[in-house]
Design a protein around this motif. Sequence first.
Motif, PDB file in Angstrom:
ATOM      1  N   ALA A   3      88.344  59.471  26.898  1.00  0.00           N
ATOM      2  CA  ALA A   3      87.343  59.046  27.879  1.00  0.00           C
ATOM      3  C   ALA A   3      86.888  57.616  27.584  1.00  0.00           C
ATOM      4  CB  ALA A   3      86.155  59.990  27.834  1.00  0.00           C
ATOM      5  N   LYS A   4      86.601  56.862  28.628  1.00  0.00           N
ATOM      6  CA  LYS A   4      86.163  55.470  28.454  1.00  0.00           C
ATOM      7  C   LYS A   4      84.755  55.316  29.008  1.00  0.00           C
ATOM      8  CE  LYS A   4      90.616  53.253  28.436  1.00  0.00           C
ATOM      9  NZ  LYS A   4      91.445  54.266  29.109  1.00  0.00           N
ATOM     10  N   LEU A   5      84.092  54.265  28.533  1.00  0.00           N
ATOM     11  CA  LEU A   5      82.712  54.040  28.934  1.00  0.00           C
ATOM     12  C   LEU A   5      82.585  53.848  30.448  1.00  0.00           C
ATOM     13  CD1 LEU A   5      80.019  53.957  27.558  1.00  0.00           C
ATOM     14  CD2 LEU A   5      80.256  51.492  27.376  1.00  0.00           C
ATOM     15  N   GLN A   6      83.613  53.229  31.063  1.00  0.00           N
ATOM     16  CA  GLN A   6      83.480  53.001  32.514  1.00  0.00           C
ATOM     17  C   GLN A   6      83.516  54.306  33.319  1.00  0.00           C
ATOM     18  OE1 GLN A   6      85.797  51.492  30.614  1.00  0.00           O
ATOM     19  NE2 GLN A   6      87.745  51.225  31.631  1.00  0.00           N
ATOM     20  N   ASP A   7      83.923  55.430  32.642  1.00  0.00           N
ATOM     21  CA  ASP A   7      83.901  56.731  33.332  1.00  0.00           C
ATOM     22  C   ASP A   7      82.536  57.388  33.224  1.00  0.00           C
ATOM     23  OD1 ASP A   7      86.640  56.481  33.685  1.00  0.00           O
ATOM     24  OD2 ASP A   7      87.079  57.461  31.773  1.00  0.00           O
ATOM     25  N   LEU A   8      81.586  56.704  32.620  1.00  0.00           N
ATOM     26  CA  LEU A   8      80.298  57.337  32.323  1.00  0.00           C
ATOM     27  C   LEU A   8      79.568  57.775  33.591  1.00  0.00           C
ATOM     28  CD1 LEU A   8      78.621  57.734  29.646  1.00  0.00           C
ATOM     29  CD2 LEU A   8      77.185  55.895  30.543  1.00  0.00           C
ATOM     30  N   GLU A   9      79.125  59.045  33.544  1.00  0.00           N
ATOM     31  CA  GLU A   9      78.326  59.549  34.665  1.00  0.00           C
ATOM     32  C   GLU A   9      77.030  60.110  34.093  1.00  0.00           C
ATOM     33  OE1 GLU A   9      78.133  62.982  38.092  1.00  0.00           O
ATOM     34  OE2 GLU A   9      79.808  63.032  36.686  1.00  0.00           O
ATOM     35  N   ILE A  10      75.913  59.753  34.714  1.00  0.00           N
ATOM     36  CA  ILE A  10      74.631  60.314  34.282  1.00  0.00           C
ATOM     37  C   ILE A  10      74.134  61.217  35.401  1.00  0.00           C
ATOM     38  CG2 ILE A  10      72.226  59.783  33.699  1.00  0.00           C
ATOM     39  CD1 ILE A  10      73.252  57.313  32.281  1.00  0.00           C
ATOM     40  N   ARG A  11      73.860  62.466  35.039  1.00  0.00           N
ATOM     41  CA  ARG A  11      73.462  63.448  36.064  1.00  0.00           C
ATOM     42  C   ARG A  11      72.506  64.463  35.445  1.00  0.00           C
ATOM     43  NH1 ARG A  11      75.595  67.985  34.354  1.00  0.00           N
ATOM     44  NH2 ARG A  11      77.638  68.020  33.354  1.00  0.00           N
ATOM     45  N   TYR A  25      73.153  67.697  19.547  1.00  0.00           N
ATOM     46  CA  TYR A  25      71.961  67.418  18.737  1.00  0.00           C
ATOM     47  C   TYR A  25      72.196  67.420  17.230  1.00  0.00           C
ATOM     48  CZ  TYR A  25      68.855  66.360  22.484  1.00  0.00           C
ATOM     49  OH  TYR A  25      68.268  65.703  23.535  1.00  0.00           O
ATOM     50  N   PRO A  26      72.899  68.435  16.684  1.00  0.00           N
ATOM     51  CA  PRO A  26      73.134  68.380  15.227  1.00  0.00           C
ATOM     52  C   PRO A  26      73.969  67.159  14.842  1.00  0.00           C
ATOM     53  CG  PRO A  26      73.636  70.558  16.110  1.00  0.00           C
ATOM     54  CD  PRO A  26      73.386  69.667  17.282  1.00  0.00           C
ATOM     55  N   ALA A  27      74.852  66.702  15.736  1.00  0.00           N
ATOM     56  CA  ALA A  27      75.670  65.520  15.428  1.00  0.00           C
ATOM     57  C   ALA A  27      74.798  64.260  15.429  1.00  0.00           C
ATOM     58  CB  ALA A  27      76.802  65.392  16.446  1.00  0.00           C
ATOM     59  N   ALA A  28      73.914  64.145  16.398  1.00  0.00           N
ATOM     60  CA  ALA A  28      73.078  62.938  16.510  1.00  0.00           C
ATOM     61  C   ALA A  28      71.930  62.951  15.501  1.00  0.00           C
ATOM     62  CB  ALA A  28      72.532  62.809  17.935  1.00  0.00           C
ATOM     63  N   GLU A  57      85.394  64.472  30.263  1.00  0.00           N
ATOM     64  CA  GLU A  57      84.931  65.853  30.084  1.00  0.00           C
ATOM     65  C   GLU A  57      83.853  65.958  29.016  1.00  0.00           C
ATOM     66  OE1 GLU A  57      87.026  68.951  31.512  1.00  0.00           O
ATOM     67  OE2 GLU A  57      86.773  67.241  32.872  1.00  0.00           O
ATOM     68  N   ALA A  58      83.636  64.878  28.281  1.00  0.00           N
ATOM     69  CA  ALA A  58      82.763  64.972  27.107  1.00  0.00           C
ATOM     70  C   ALA A  58      81.313  64.652  27.434  1.00  0.00           C
ATOM     71  CB  ALA A  58      83.263  64.012  26.026  1.00  0.00           C
ATOM     72  N   THR A  59      80.409  65.475  26.888  1.00  0.00           N
ATOM     73  CA  THR A  59      78.971  65.181  26.996  1.00  0.00           C
ATOM     74  C   THR A  59      78.625  64.269  25.832  1.00  0.00           C
ATOM     75  OG1 THR A  59      78.567  67.307  28.007  1.00  0.00           O
ATOM     76  CG2 THR A  59      76.665  66.211  27.033  1.00  0.00           C
ATOM     77  N   ALA A  86      75.938  60.852  21.077  1.00  0.00           N
ATOM     78  CA  ALA A  86      76.926  61.266  20.072  1.00  0.00           C
ATOM     79  C   ALA A  86      77.272  60.070  19.179  1.00  0.00           C
ATOM     80  CB  ALA A  86      78.176  61.785  20.768  1.00  0.00           C
ATOM     81  N   PRO A  87      77.348  60.277  17.844  1.00  0.00           N
ATOM     82  CA  PRO A  87      77.512  59.149  16.928  1.00  0.00           C
ATOM     83  C   PRO A  87      78.650  58.194  17.312  1.00  0.00           C
ATOM     84  CG  PRO A  87      77.116  61.156  15.691  1.00  0.00           C
ATOM     85  CD  PRO A  87      77.191  61.558  17.134  1.00  0.00           C
ATOM     86  N   GLU A  88      79.790  58.726  17.724  1.00  0.00           N
ATOM     87  CA  GLU A  88      80.930  57.846  18.042  1.00  0.00           C
ATOM     88  C   GLU A  88      80.739  57.083  19.350  1.00  0.00           C
ATOM     89  OE1 GLU A  88      80.730  61.070  17.829  1.00  0.00           O
ATOM     90  OE2 GLU A  88      82.107  62.136  19.162  1.00  0.00           O
TER      91      GLU A  88
END
Length: 178
Positions: A3-11, A25-28, A57-59, A86-88
Amino acid sequence: MEAKLQDLEIRPSRSDDMASIERLYPAAFPEEDLLPLVRQLLTEDPGILSLVAEAGEATVGHILFTLCGISGSDAKAALLAPLAVAPEWQRKGIGSALIREGLSRLKRDGVARAYVLGDPAYYGRSGFSPETGVAPPYPLPEEYREAWQSLGLGSAPLPDHGTLGLPDVWMQPALWAP
Ligand SMILES: CC(C)(COP(=O)(O)OP(=O)(O)OC[C@H]1O[C@@H](n2cnc3c(N)ncnc32)[C@H](O)[C@@H]1OP(=O)(O)O)[C@@H](O)C(=O)NCCC(=O)NCCS
């Protein structure tokens, strides 16, 4: 495919986002367990705005705002917390984008001011500044004073003093202590 940043969707989040939010949450926050609070806010829904950032597909991020009031006033307010990326995926503008989208939705809904307890160096970038009039529900230790911040969202009249009136889930002193 990655996934790339330009695919980012906020909903707005849905009930089927819960599993991804529970992983995020445990990751962050490896040293802090915010999941009980987040679960409670999402399931009891005392009046919240919950947004996820999705890359493919990633949150990759989540933000919560709790709608609240200010004592002695009819003004609508909101508390921003928590916010997790997410850290990455950090330092790519996702946290700022979640804040921006959340504030714009709150403004459309007539919320006059947003409050946050967090690092002023981070939230200052989104326009927050230290709040000295309206107090959080529990007194903060001196070293937290600068961390209590707010941002006006519109032209609605605002009280310059009072206490933030939050739903029960937030009335736990431990959530407001170092
Ligand atoms: C804090 C957090 C939400 C920021 O999200 P993000 O998507 O990485 O942030 P952005 O990309 O929008 O902004 C990054 C910028 O903010 C700065 N920044 C990030 N975290 C910061 C912090 N705690 N204090 C000060 N500045 C911070 C970075 O330096 C970066 O700027 P630079 O790249 O120019 O150096 C994310 O790092 C995170 O989830 N951290 C762990 C959980 C947490 O602390 N949440 C916030 C408290 S509820």
